[in-house]
Design an enzyme around this catalytic site. Structure first.
Site, PDB file in Angstrom:
ATOM      1  N   SER A 150     -17.628  73.699 -82.077  1.00 20.50           N
ATOM      2  CA  SER A 150     -17.844  73.781 -83.382  1.00 20.50           C
ATOM      3  C   SER A 150     -16.983  73.005 -84.460  1.00 20.50           C
ATOM      4  CB  SER A 150     -17.645  75.472 -83.806  1.00 20.50           C
ATOM      5  OG  SER A 150     -18.507  75.699 -84.868  1.00 20.50           O
TER       6      SER A 150
ATOM      7  N   HIS B 108     -24.640  75.366 -84.150  1.00 22.02           N
ATOM      8  CA  HIS B 108     -25.131  76.685 -84.220  1.00 22.02           C
ATOM      9  C   HIS B 108     -26.562  76.672 -84.931  1.00 22.02           C
ATOM     10  CE1 HIS B 108     -21.101  77.758 -83.683  1.00 22.02           C
ATOM     11  NE2 HIS B 108     -20.741  77.454 -84.979  1.00 22.02           N
TER      12      HIS B 108
END
Length: 211
Positions: free
Chosen positions: A121, A162
């Site tokens: 991330s 995501h």
């Protein structure tokens, strides 16, 4: 260079390590886990869950807070590890921690010299040329000392993690807004949570990262 850029799931990590590090005869590797993106999230469930996933790989994990180290200190630490894992959390807090200490240059030097880099991330986002597109997903106020949003420049695209919209803070509508707002000015690479981007001598490719 050898990079594995994750959205969340770590399923591709072990294959990546086996492909990039000489592990014959070695049962445990030394993984440097850079925690700076998690500075404001120490009690968040995702922090513990991510650390548990990395520790479950069965290697020796050394936790590194780059904001507390000088460049020479971080250089010495990175010399002693087999791979680095730059954790999830706040993109802008992470970038500020590296930029304000000068440790951004230390990391890029080691990665360009061959140290395997695993990002998750935020750790994946900063590997790109610019983190500005993530201002809709992370709070730029987490990095108040930043004068610009340039990333490490290890790859030519900015990861948008995501991208399947399954994590509650990042619904599909938000992901679509990021892509629509920034795709004209930035080269973006959306990654679902079950995907990862591998960067090595063969080029760049998306692989499955299922758990």
């Amino acid at each position: 260079m050898n990079l594995l850029l994750l959205s969340t799931n770590t399923g591709a990590v072990e294959t990546f390590l086996a492909a990039t590090i000489e592990i014959a005869g070695r049962r445990r590797l030394r993984i440097g886990y850079v925690t700076d993106a998690q500075a404001s999230y120490s009690a968040a469930p995702f922090v513990e869950a991510e650390r548990e996933r990395i520790e479950a790989l069965g290697h020796d994990v050394a936790y590194i807070e780059a904001r507390s180290l000088t460049p020479s200190q971080l250089d010495a630490v990175l010399t002693e590890i087999d791979a680095m894992y730059v954790a999830s959390g706040s993109t802008f807090a992470l970038l500020e921690a590296l930029r304000m200490t000068g440790n951004d240059a230390v990391i890029t030097d080691h990665v360009r010299a061959g140290l395997p880099y695993i990002g998750s991330s935020a750790g994946s986002i900063i590997a790109g040329p610019d983190v500005a597109p993530l201002s809709l997903m992370d709070d730029p106020a987490d990095g108040p000392l930043l004068r610009d949003t340039k990333g490490l420049g290890l790859i030519g695209t900015t990861i948008v993690p995501h991208a399947d919209g399954k994590l509650p803070p990042y619904p599909t509508e938000l992901i679509n807004r990021v892509l629509q707002t920034f795709s004209t000015d930035y080269e973006l690479q959306p990654l679902r949570d079950d995907q990862a981007l591998v960067v090595d001598d063969q080029g760049e490719r998306i692989v499955r990262s299922s758990k």
